[in-house]
Design an enzyme around this catalytic site. Structure first.
Site, short mmCIF file in Angstrom:
data_model
loop_
_atom_site.label_atom_id
_atom_site.label_comp_id
_atom_site.label_asym_id
_atom_site.label_seq_id
_atom_site.Cartn_x
_atom_site.Cartn_y
_atom_site.Cartn_z
N ASN A 94 17.00 3.13 -5.29
CA ASN A 94 15.79 2.11 -5.68
C ASN A 94 16.41 1.26 -6.61
O ASN A 94 16.03 -0.11 -6.95
CB ASN A 94 14.41 2.62 -6.00
N TYR A 158 22.23 -12.13 -5.36
CA TYR A 158 21.18 -11.06 -5.33
C TYR A 158 20.95 -10.79 -3.73
O TYR A 158 21.23 -9.76 -3.07
CB TYR A 158 19.85 -11.02 -6.05
#
Length: 253
Positions: A94, A158
């Site tokens: 995560n 990203y």
């Protein structure tokens, strides 16, 4: 019964914290990692314990591969001392950060940081910890809705790296399937956390604009995403692998 154990990177805040609490509510013990803010990590440990589950917090910078070997050794020690086990069941990759990368204004350091934390670190941490994963376990990778649609803001690097994560998900699912381990990616849409400087959380105009692009008419909250990951760890999802699960409220359908 032997307790099931989930390792969640970046579990001290945001989506990681929400995931830790959601899996604990489902009867799973938790190990969280944190890069900084040890006080936040300690608070999450207390919250998980209040739900009746065992929890441990370990420091780890997931962009620094040099730390992974010592971390693996520490994890083995924690598993033995706390659970009398030499394996854990679920790995949730995560941890992450966001950076604006407009064309013509992006330097190599920003590019490398996105690759290191979201792809290179994920790959090598999963490789390092795979021997400690129990058979029939689960691996969750974190993607983003931005790998499907172009949102507000210059997040090209990203989003591109997260696209690579989705390809990696399928390859890992194939490679680990012989051990009964499933691998899936959760792709959140716009979520009101401190991620990316908290823009979605704190900028009312941005929240309204992004919310208007969703079928459900609002941006997400961390508590919308944690249970999605927790569900993928459930017994009823054992036949789902190599998949991208988007949790975006129906953004830009």
């Amino acid at each position: 019964m032997t307790a099931r154990i989930a390792l969640i990177t970046g579990g001290n805040r945001g989506l990681g914290r929400a995931t830790a609490l959601a899996v604990a509510e489902n009867g799973i013990d938790v190990i969280i990692t944190y890069r900084s803010h040890a006080d936040e990590a300690a608070a999450v440990v207390d919250e998980v314990r209040a739900l009746g589950r065992t929890a441990v917090a370990l420091q780890l910078d997931t962009s620094r591969i040099v730390e992974f070997g010592p971390f693996s050794t520490q994890l083995r020690e924690v598993l033995a001392a706390t659970w009398q086990r030499d394996t854990f069941d679920y790995l949730v990759n995560n941890a992450g950060s966001a950076a604006l990368t407009p064309l013509g204004q992006t330097d190599e350091a920003a590019f490398d940081q996105m690759v290191d934390v979201h792809f290179k670190g994920v790959y090598f941490l999963t490789q390092e910890l795979e021997p400690l994963l129990a058979d029939n376990g689960r691996v969750i990778l974190t993607s983003t809705g931005l790998a499907r649609f172009v949102g507000i803001g210059p997040y090209s690097i990203y989003a591109s790296v997260k696209g690579a994560v989705e390809v990696l998900t399928r390859y890992l699912a194939k490679q680990l399937g012989a051990r009964g381990i499933t691998v899936n990616a959760v792709a959140p849409g716009p979520v009101a956390t401190d991620f990316g400087g908290g823009r979605v959380r704190d900028d009312a105009e941005m929240r309204t604009a992004m919310g208007s692009q969703t079928a459900l008419g609002r941006v997400g909250e961390a508590e919308d995403i944690g249970p999605v990951t927790a569900a993928l760890l459930g017994d009823g999802m054992s036949w789902v692998t190599g998949q991208r699960i988007e949790a975006s409220g129906g953004t830009l359908l």
